[in-house]
Design a protein around this motif. Structure first.
Motif, PDB file in Angstrom:
ATOM      1  N   ALA A   1      -7.509   3.277  10.379  1.00 50.15           N
ATOM      2  CA  ALA A   1      -8.689   2.982  11.209  1.00 50.15           C
ATOM      3  C   ALA A   1      -8.243   2.409  12.549  1.00 50.15           C
ATOM      4  O   ALA A   1      -7.201   1.756  12.649  1.00 50.15           O
ATOM      5  CB  ALA A   1      -9.612   1.996  10.498  1.00 50.15           C
TER       6      ALA A   1
ATOM      7  N   THR B   1     -10.301   3.751   4.278  1.00 50.83           N
ATOM      8  CA  THR B   1     -10.877   3.288   5.542  1.00 50.83           C
ATOM      9  C   THR B   1     -11.845   2.145   5.252  1.00 50.83           C
ATOM     10  O   THR B   1     -12.300   1.988   4.109  1.00 50.83           O
ATOM     11  CB  THR B   1     -11.626   4.426   6.256  1.00 50.83           C
ATOM     12  OG1 THR B   1     -12.739   4.836   5.445  1.00 50.83           O
ATOM     13  CG2 THR B   1     -10.704   5.605   6.523  1.00 50.83           C
TER      14      THR B   1
ATOM     15  N   TYR C   1      -5.473  -0.976   9.762  1.00 51.16           N
ATOM     16  CA  TYR C   1      -6.307  -0.934  10.966  1.00 51.16           C
ATOM     17  C   TYR C   1      -5.512  -1.368  12.195  1.00 51.16           C
ATOM     18  O   TYR C   1      -4.705  -2.305  12.135  1.00 51.16           O
ATOM     19  CB  TYR C   1      -7.529  -1.849  10.790  1.00 51.16           C
ATOM     20  CG  TYR C   1      -8.089  -2.356  12.094  1.00 51.16           C
ATOM     21  CD1 TYR C   1      -8.927  -1.566  12.875  1.00 51.16           C
ATOM     22  CD2 TYR C   1      -7.745  -3.621  12.574  1.00 51.16           C
ATOM     23  CE1 TYR C   1      -9.409  -2.025  14.092  1.00 51.16           C
ATOM     24  CE2 TYR C   1      -8.229  -4.083  13.780  1.00 51.16           C
ATOM     25  CZ  TYR C   1      -9.048  -3.282  14.536  1.00 51.16           C
ATOM     26  OH  TYR C   1      -9.532  -3.729  15.739  1.00 51.16           O
TER      27      TYR C   1
ATOM     28  N   PHE D   1      -4.227  -5.691   9.252  1.00 47.87           N
ATOM     29  CA  PHE D   1      -4.809  -5.480  10.584  1.00 47.87           C
ATOM     30  C   PHE D   1      -3.844  -5.976  11.655  1.00 47.87           C
ATOM     31  O   PHE D   1      -3.262  -7.056  11.513  1.00 47.87           O
ATOM     32  CB  PHE D   1      -6.127  -6.254  10.734  1.00 47.87           C
ATOM     33  CG  PHE D   1      -7.178  -5.956   9.690  1.00 47.87           C
ATOM     34  CD1 PHE D   1      -7.138  -4.792   8.947  1.00 47.87           C
ATOM     35  CD2 PHE D   1      -8.202  -6.867   9.457  1.00 47.87           C
ATOM     36  CE1 PHE D   1      -8.117  -4.529   7.986  1.00 47.87           C
ATOM     37  CE2 PHE D   1      -9.183  -6.614   8.517  1.00 47.87           C
ATOM     38  CZ  PHE D   1      -9.141  -5.447   7.765  1.00 47.87           C
TER      39      PHE D   1
END
Length: 487
Positions: A69, A276, A7, A240
């Motif tokens: 994402a 995702t 992400y 992330f």
């Protein structure tokens, strides 16, 4: 089977201009347009476009095996619209592959979730509408500003209808637990929580090009082998980071993009997939709930909100700003709303921090935390005066909301009546048109009736002549009945 959730966050800092005390009341424009344009173009050329092109190449090379994402703040989107629309076009191209998910977040990239639920709700809905407008996706998973989360925030997010939420896999919250599982919110069991793996994420975003780091140089196969070496039952690995890590925090000269491009092949060789956030929420079973009574984030070692609210200056500015939150929401003035979004952005408070941090703070025009505080409070003073000048401060918020609701209802009623008037006018026009047609038909019939008697008289004369002619013919050729009877 292990899966990686990759992400990236995209947010663009909106720089405020130098604003002095004597500008209050005379200057209502607060922004450094030159710096905003320069910084947006710079980060686009050095990071966004090269990184997005690399991710698109990875999808094309690996089909629907590789997935990624993104979340974009509304404020960031506005800056890209003005100065770098090619970034949005590239994101749309990525979206068309079907391998990209877009997440929800507060429009302003602000801290409203900490203090104003109604404002937080409204901001997230606006950002979701923006994602739907650009990408045809209405987000199902939310990422709060800087991964800020608590049990109360989780409950609110669940009530807003989201399936899942991203947050930090902080050690002081997890204890002995691993971030490589799917969890649920303590107060909202329906809300799934995806926890960031701090080490695996920061190895890329913070340490990748650091030659003094013990893990330098980091290769894709080594990185994937670490993931494959995790216990078999630990199936979810959440990586992330900000997209600007690729090109800004880690320069392109460090071969950061080549490292990323090699990840899918290395992962496939180890039977590791990419997913995702929504796919994980739907396909992976949560193992436990997570108790987070105090707010956490992904910033600094403490993983809390002290980077924005850790000193008296920050708290004073924060409290002053949100003291008019309800009034701004109630008034709903377009220009005020835009300034409200920009002044809420979390970086305004981050510039005031006095904490030592692993990641340095670029304060821009400010020479110190106090300088940042003074400039922001001058702007905030002017902004609050403008908010209060919209409606008399003698009217409290409840009374003002009632008054504006009444005005809105009256406006809606007038609008309904206008629509009814338009409908009736259309109906009248239709009746008049039909009446005109009917009148024309009647006139045609009347004209026809006036001509009919002349034709009838002529017809009768013709019949009389025909009868007389037949009668005369009969008298000449026939014998009278009376003579015949006498003989």
């Amino acid at each position: 089977m292990k899966t990686i959730c990759l992400y990236f966050e995209i947010h663009q800092i909106l720089h405020l201009k130098r604003y002095r005390f004597f500008d209050i009341g005379t200057d209502h424009y607060y922004y450094d347009d030159y710096e905003n344009e320069r910084s947006t173009i710079d980060i686009t050329e050095r990071s966004y476009m090269p990184a997005l092109n690399a991710l698109l190449d990875m999808i094309k090379a690996n089909g629907d095996y590789f997935k990624v994402a993104f979340s974009l703040s509304g404020v960031g989107v506005e800056q890209l619209e003005m100065h770098a629309p090619q970034v949005l076009e590239k994101l749309q191209e990525l979206n068309n592959t079907g391998c990209v998910e877009f997440l929800a977040e507060p429009y302003s990239h602000g801290l409203s979730s900490l203090v104003n639920e109604d404002g937080f709700d409204e901001e997230v809905k606006r950002q979701c509408s923006k994602m739907n407008e650009y990408f045809g996706q209405y987000p199902k998973v939310l990422r709060n500003s800087s991964l800020i989360y608590s049990d109360d925030i989780g409950l609110k997010v669940s009530q807003m209808g989201f399936k899942g939420m991203l947050t930090e896999g902080a050690k002081h919250v997890l204890g002995w637990k691993s971030p490589h599982y799917l969890y649920t919110s303590e107060l909202a069991p329906n809300l799934k929580l995806l926890l960031r793996d701090i080490n695996l994420s920061d190895d890329i975003s913070l340490r990748f090009s650091n030659k003094d780091w013990s893990g330098y140089p980091l290769f894709a196969d080594t990185y994937i082998n670490r993931i494959a070496g995790l216990p078999q039952e630990e199936q979810v690995v959440n990586i992330f980071m900000e997209l600007s890590a690729l090109g800004i925090a880690q320069p392109l000269s460090s071969n950061i993009l080549e490292f990323f491009k090699a990840l899918p092949a290395c992962a496939k060789a180890k039977n590791i997939t990419f997913s995702t956030p929504t796919e994980i929420c739907e396909n992976v079973k949560a193992v436990d709930s997570l108790n987070v009574p105090d707010t956490l984030s992904w910033i600094d070692e403490e993983r809390d909100v002290s980077s924005w609210l850790g000193n008296p200056m920050q708290r004073e500015a924060f409290n002053k700003l949100y003291s008019v939150a309800d009034r701004v929401r109630i008034a709903n003035d377009p220009r005020i709303n835009q300034d409200w979004d920009y002044l809420q952005a979390s970086n305004n408070f981050r510039f005031m921090t006095t904490k030592p941090a692993v990641v340095g703070v670029d304060r821009g025009i400010y020479s110190s935390p106090f300088d940042a505080f003074t400039n922001y409070m001058n702007i905030l003073g002017d902004f609050i005066n403008r908010v209060n000048n919209l409606y008399s401060t003698d009217i409290d918020n409840d009374e003002l909301e009632g008054l504006l609701t009444t005005i809105k209802n009256q406006g809606d009623e007038i609008e309904m009546k206008d629509k009814e008037i338009s409908r009736l006018q259309a109906k009248i026009e239709k009746i008049e048109t039909e009446s005109d047609k009917f009148r024309e038909q009647v006139e045609v019939k009347c004209t026809t009736k006036k001509e009919t008697p002349k034709k009838s008289v002529a017809k009768k004369e013709t019949i009389k002549k025909s009868v007389a002619k037949k009668s005369a013919t009969k008298k000449v050729g026939e014998e009278p009945v009376t003579n015949s009877s006498k003989e």
